[in-house]
Structures are given as structure tokens and as C-alpha cells.
Design a protein around this motif. Structure first.
Motif, PDB file in Angstrom:
ATOM      1  N   ALA A 138      -0.646  -1.903   0.408  1.00 26.37           N
ATOM      2  CA  ALA A 138      -0.759  -1.566  -1.014  1.00 26.37           C
ATOM      3  C   ALA A 138      -1.543  -2.645  -1.764  1.00 26.37           C
ATOM      4  N   LEU A 139      -1.292  -3.900  -1.427  1.00 26.45           N
ATOM      5  CA  LEU A 139      -2.019  -5.000  -2.070  1.00 26.45           C
ATOM      6  C   LEU A 139      -3.493  -4.980  -1.674  1.00 26.45           C
ATOM      7  N   ARG A 140      -3.761  -4.698  -0.414  1.00 28.76           N
ATOM      8  CA  ARG A 140      -5.156  -4.597   0.024  1.00 28.76           C
ATOM      9  C   ARG A 140      -5.865  -3.430  -0.652  1.00 28.76           C
ATOM     10  N   ASP A 141      -5.165  -2.319  -0.791  1.00 26.97           N
ATOM     11  CA  ASP A 141      -5.753  -1.156  -1.448  1.00 26.97           C
ATOM     12  C   ASP A 141      -6.094  -1.455  -2.906  1.00 26.97           C
ATOM     13  N   ALA A 142      -5.363  -2.421  -3.486  1.00 23.54           N
ATOM     14  CA  ALA A 142      -5.616  -2.823  -4.871  1.00 23.54           C
ATOM     15  C   ALA A 142      -6.739  -3.854  -4.966  1.00 23.54           C
ATOM     16  N   GLY A 143      -7.339  -4.196  -3.829  1.00 28.14           N
ATOM     17  CA  GLY A 143      -8.476  -5.106  -3.826  1.00 28.14           C
ATOM     18  C   GLY A 143      -8.145  -6.554  -3.545  1.00 28.14           C
ATOM     19  N   SER A 144      -6.922  -6.824  -3.110  1.00 33.80           N
ATOM     20  CA  SER A 144      -6.520  -8.210  -2.863  1.00 33.80           C
ATOM     21  C   SER A 144      -6.764  -8.620  -1.410  1.00 33.80           C
ATOM     22  N   THR A 145      -6.882  -9.925  -1.211  1.00 33.51           N
ATOM     23  CA  THR A 145      -6.936 -10.520   0.121  1.00 33.51           C
ATOM     24  C   THR A 145      -5.586 -11.151   0.411  1.00 33.51           C
ATOM     25  N   ILE A 146      -5.013 -10.848   1.572  1.00 33.08           N
ATOM     26  CA  ILE A 146      -3.705 -11.396   1.934  1.00 33.08           C
ATOM     27  C   ILE A 146      -3.919 -12.659   2.760  1.00 33.08           C
ATOM     28  N   VAL A 147      -3.438 -13.796   2.244  1.00 31.86           N
ATOM     29  CA  VAL A 147      -3.574 -15.047   2.997  1.00 31.86           C
ATOM     30  C   VAL A 147      -2.473 -15.165   4.048  1.00 31.86           C
TER      31      VAL A 147
END
Length: 210
Positions: A138-147
Motif C-alpha cells: 500500500a505504501l509503495r502504491d502511494a509512491g513511497s520507497t520502503i527502506v
């Protein structure tokens, strides 16, 4: 994670009665699996000293990850833990629902998440990893990069290890099943005669029954 931290957090989970062992009357997980063991990390929130130890240990683990802009907690278990970490580190905080709301704004991610954010995810417990990685997606779909992700506890199931590897998500945990069980036996919290059942369950939890 350093061995002394793993042992300390395990001992604090036992101290707060966050661990239940019930081989004769197993718990049923949402997945349908039966388990003689249950770990409820949320109990630590009710004990200020222990809550602080968990918070500080999560922050210590967070320092080993690349620079991040936002801390995200996975609902519901890690909302409080994530908020505590974000507050201590002076970072913005959001949390991720399992699914979008069916009313209001229909949000799945609550809070303000700028585009292209670098996000560290906080989770309370890892079993199969499915719900945790749904939050990551969901966070990636929102355009975020997961560290990466930091969790308080993991069962260490191979299926979860593979799922995180396949998803390209680095996972660090404060403590794990083996450390917790050993601490429980050493302290007398769990009777030694229960140990074979707990070991057997851990080998094949999806097929285990009483």
C-alpha cells in the motif's frame, strides 16, 4: 539484533504476561492455524518502563537502516509502537490499515504521506508476513520507497523469510520465538515438559494440532 537486546525484550514480554502457552487448548489464528503459543506485544504498552525499553530498542534498530523521512505503523498492533518511535526520532508518522475504509475518505494510509517518501515500517509481530507486506505494498502504491521494517517479535517461519526476500524488504526484529521460548523455560514461565510440544509446533505450524 544484538543477543542481549533479544534476551532483554523476551524477558520483558514474559514479565508483562504477553506470552500465553496453552498446549491443551490451542489458540486459533486468523489463518486457521492452531497454536499452543500466543504472543501479545500490545500488553507492553500498559507498562511504562517496558514500553520505553521496546521503544528505545526499536529506535536503536531503526538507526541501522538508510535515511528515512516517515515512520509508518501497521494497524492495529503497531500504531502505538510506531507513533512512539516517530515521536522519539522526531519523524512524521502515518499508519496503514489492512484495507481502505469503506466510508469517509476511503483512506488506507492515515496521516500525511508526501510523494516519494522514504519510509521505515514498524510492526509488532511477524507470523506469515502477509499482513505486514500488504501494508508495504500500500505504501509503495502511494509512491513511497520502503527502506525496511522493524518488528518487535517474529516466529521466524520460513514462509515469512521467503516472502520478505521476494518482496525485497529488509526485516529486523527485536526478539524471536527461539529466544522467547528459551527465556520462558529458564525462568520457569513455561514448564520444561511443554518444550517438546512448542518445538514440534514450530517445525510445522500449518499442520500441527493437539
Amino acid at each position: 539484533m544484538r543477543e542481549e537486546v533479544k534476551r532483554l525484550v523476551a524477558e520483558k514480554l514474559l514479565e508483562t504476561s504477553a506470552v500465553k502457552v496453552r498446549p491443551e487448548n490451542p489458540f486459533t489464528w486468523a489463518s486457521g492455524w492452531h497454536s499452543p503459543f500466543y504472543c501479545d506485544n500490545r500488553r507492553t504498552l500498559s507498562f511504562p518502563e517496558v514500553r520505553g525499553i521496546v521503544r528505545d530498542s526499536l529506535c536503536e534498530a531503526a538507526a541501522d537502516f538508510p535515511e528515512f523521512d516517515v515512520v509508518a505503523g501497521v494497524a492495529t498492533g503497531a500504531i502505538a509502537q510506531g507513533a512512539l518511535v516517530a515521536d522519539r526520532l522526531g519523524k512524521p508518522f502515518v499508519y496503514v490499515r489492512p484495507t481502505p475504509k469503506d466510508h469517509g475518505m476511503g483512506n488506507q494510509i492515515e496521516g500525511f504521506l508526501p510523494e516519494n517518501s522514504r519510509v521505515l515500517v514498524i510492526e509488532d509481530l511477524i507470523s506469515t508476513g502477509g499482513s505486514s507486506l500488504k501494508a508495504v505494498q500500500a505504501l509503495r502504491d502511494a509512491g513511497s520507497t520502503i527502506v525496511g521494517m522493524v518488528a518487535s517479535f517474529t516466529y521466524g517461519f520460513p514462509t515469512a523469510v521467503k516472502a520478505f526476500s521476494d518482496a525485497g524488504v529488509r526485516l529486523e526484529t527485536l526478539t524471536d520465538y527461539e529466544t522467547l521460548i528459551q527465556a520462558a523455560v529458564d525462568s520457569g514461565y513455561v514448564k520444561a515438559e511443554s518444550l517438546p510440544v512448542l518445538v514440534e509446533w514450530r517445525r510445522n505450524p500449518s499442520e500441527w494440532n493437539v
